[in-house]
Design a protein around this motif. Structure first.
Motif, PDB file in Angstrom:
ATOM      1  N   THR A 262      47.544  27.936  35.167  1.00 31.47           N
ATOM      2  CA  THR A 262      47.647  28.118  36.611  1.00 31.47           C
ATOM      3  C   THR A 262      46.473  28.959  37.101  1.00 31.47           C
ATOM      4  N   PRO A 263      46.002  28.717  38.311  1.00 32.07           N
ATOM      5  CA  PRO A 263      44.970  29.595  38.876  1.00 32.07           C
ATOM      6  C   PRO A 263      45.514  30.926  39.366  1.00 32.07           C
ATOM      7  N   VAL A 264      46.831  31.098  39.310  1.00 32.57           N
ATOM      8  CA  VAL A 264      47.455  32.334  39.797  1.00 32.57           C
ATOM      9  C   VAL A 264      47.338  33.410  38.721  1.00 32.57           C
ATOM     10  N   THR A 265      46.481  34.395  38.960  1.00 27.51           N
ATOM     11  CA  THR A 265      46.314  35.533  38.066  1.00 27.51           C
ATOM     12  C   THR A 265      46.510  36.816  38.867  1.00 27.51           C
ATOM     13  N   LEU A 266      46.325  37.956  38.225  1.00 27.38           N
ATOM     14  CA  LEU A 266      46.460  39.227  38.925  1.00 27.38           C
ATOM     15  C   LEU A 266      45.492  39.280  40.102  1.00 27.38           C
ATOM     16  N   LEU A 379      42.930  48.204  33.654  1.00 30.74           N
ATOM     17  CA  LEU A 379      42.062  47.221  33.011  1.00 30.74           C
ATOM     18  C   LEU A 379      42.231  45.825  33.585  1.00 30.74           C
ATOM     19  N   SER A 380      43.333  45.607  34.304  1.00 28.23           N
ATOM     20  CA  SER A 380      43.518  44.298  34.929  1.00 28.23           C
ATOM     21  C   SER A 380      43.125  44.303  36.397  1.00 28.23           C
ATOM     22  N   SER A 381      42.632  45.447  36.882  1.00 27.51           N
ATOM     23  CA  SER A 381      42.216  45.573  38.290  1.00 27.51           C
ATOM     24  C   SER A 381      43.371  45.293  39.243  1.00 27.51           C
ATOM     25  N   MET A 382      44.577  45.710  38.852  1.00 28.16           N
ATOM     26  CA  MET A 382      45.734  45.566  39.734  1.00 28.16           C
ATOM     27  C   MET A 382      45.729  46.748  40.702  1.00 28.16           C
TER      28      MET A 382
END
Length: 421
Positions: A262-266, A379-382
């Motif tokens: 899916t293109p849905v990421t954080l 690290l996930s830039s959330m």
């Protein structure tokens, strides 16, 4: 609330001031791009550092040193967050306010850690061979233990095949063949390279203010010095094409694993609805996969789904009889199609929201879980803080969950097929 302080170029301190706990926590991590050629060395290094330093030359001396610090603890930490491998040490220690009058724990704990990190016990200029070989055996045993858990093994094989051109397919600890190739000389050279250039992430949870924590950690940062390396960049999924893979093994129960891309990421507008959709689909307590495939149709012994948000991958794993593989596969896709149509009840949505909010609250019940939450988020830039994240969860609706489900496409399949012994 997290406070970010740059101690040196390439050395970042994140502080979460919280006085609820009797123990503080400090983690130290080298940040490395996930690479096959060094994954095992990064995983091995913290364990070797914990075997002894010049001041604390063996495990007994280290234990006595920790006992003198009110029973403090220190352990190796090796994590993967997307395209980043983080390896280092994590320390827990009594808060200074609970120590005897006039005594401190935080500052001596930093000194203790600095001794292990910067002054390891060397022999002829390299790590002791007996320490390295002993920890190599331990690391290989940890790797091989994953093969003994067939659920874990099948999922590892699925992701390795799916992500064969993406760093997410590299095992977090590396591979046994890589471990066997490590020598005291090569590990020492790798350690020196990390000290000289690798970005460093420090995360503190405790009662000290950010300014106090920074003051106590500044000598360590100065001893390390500035570094030019940059934290690894998180990349979109590098798609090498999907497929169907199968492996036979002498086990009584087969494992069917599916992976959807899916293109849905954080950071995507549908990231929170996708997490909720996953709970409704197969990740929650009363999910569609379990209720239909396990309870109604008796097609599997167990089944669940997981959303790998950093890479935009959703996986399903099921314990089945081999003859039910195709029927189980079709029903998994049917339940996903139900989510795509918006066939989600208000009760299912409410249950998913309650579970997600409960999980978020639980992350702040202990210093260890808080550190894990903030480290992964960094690290996930959330960039959502907890109140904003909670509000996004509560505001999500069935239409958004359905929209998130429609972005999923079946990419890869793996069947670990059981054969009679």
């Amino acid at each position: 609330m997290i406070t970010l302080i740059q101690l040196q170029p390439g050395i970042t301190l994140r502080c979460c001031q919280d006085s609820r706990f009797k123990q503080g926590l400090l983690s130290f991590q080298f940040l490395r791009p996930m690479q096959r050629q060094e994954a095992a060395a990064n995983a091995l290094l913290p364990a070797v550092l914990l075997r002894g330093s010049q001041e604390y030359p063996d495990l007994r001396a280290i234990t006595l040193g920790l006992d003198a610090l009110y029973g403090a603890g220190i352990g190796a930490a090796v994590r993967r967050v997307g395209d980043c491998q983080a390896s280092g040490l994590s320390m827990t220690f009594l808060e200074d306010r609970f120590a005897l009058p006039g005594e401190q724990v935080f500052a001596p704990m930093v000194d203790f850690f600095q001794s292990l990190l910067l002054h390891p016990l060397l022999q002829d200029g390299v790590f002791r061979e007996d320490y390295v070989e002993s920890e190599k055996r331990n690391l290989i045993a940890a790797m091989e233990s994953r093969r003994n858990d067939k659920t874990v093994y099948a999922m590892d094989r699925l992701l390795q095949n799916m992500c064969r051109q993406d760093s997410y397919g590299i095992p977090r600890l590396g591979e046994p063949a890589q471990v066997r190739e490590i020598t005291p000389q090569s590990l020492t050279a790798h350690y020196q390279a990390l000290l000289a250039e690798s970005p460093v992430e420090l995360l503190y949870v405790g009662a000290c203010s950010p300014e106090q924590a920074a003051a106590r950690l500044s000598p360590l940062a100065e001893a390390l010095g500035s570094r030019s390396g940059q934290p690894p960049v998180q990349r979109p999924f590098q798609d090498a094409g999907g497929g169907q893979w199968q492996e036979a093994m002498e086990i009584s129960q087969s494992r069917l694993c599916l992976a959807f891309a899916t293109p849905v990421t954080l950071g995507h507008t549908l990231a929170v609805p996708m997490r909720l959709m996953n709970l409704v689909f197969g990740g929650g307590m009363m999910n569609k996969l379990f209720q239909n495939l396990r309870e109604k149709m008796s097609l599997c012994y167990d089944i669940s789904s997981a959303y790998h948000a950093g890479k935009g991958i959703l996986t399903v794993t099921a314990g089945i009889d081999a003859q039910n593989a195709e029927l189980a596969r079709r029903e998994i896709l049917a339940q996903l199609e139900a989510c795509c149509r918006g066939d989600i009840s208000e009760l299912e949505l409410t249950g998913a929201k309650e579970a997600m909010c409960s999980s978020l609250r639980a992350a702040f019940d202990a210093p260890e879980s808080m550190e894990s939450y903030y480290f992964s988020a960094a690290l996930s830039s959330m960039d959502m803080d907890v109140p904003e994240y909670t509000q996004a969860i509560l505001a999500a609706n069935i239409g958004q969950l359905s929209q998130a489900a429609r972005t999923l496409r079946l990419h890869s399949e793996f069947l670990l097929k059981g054969e009679p012994k």
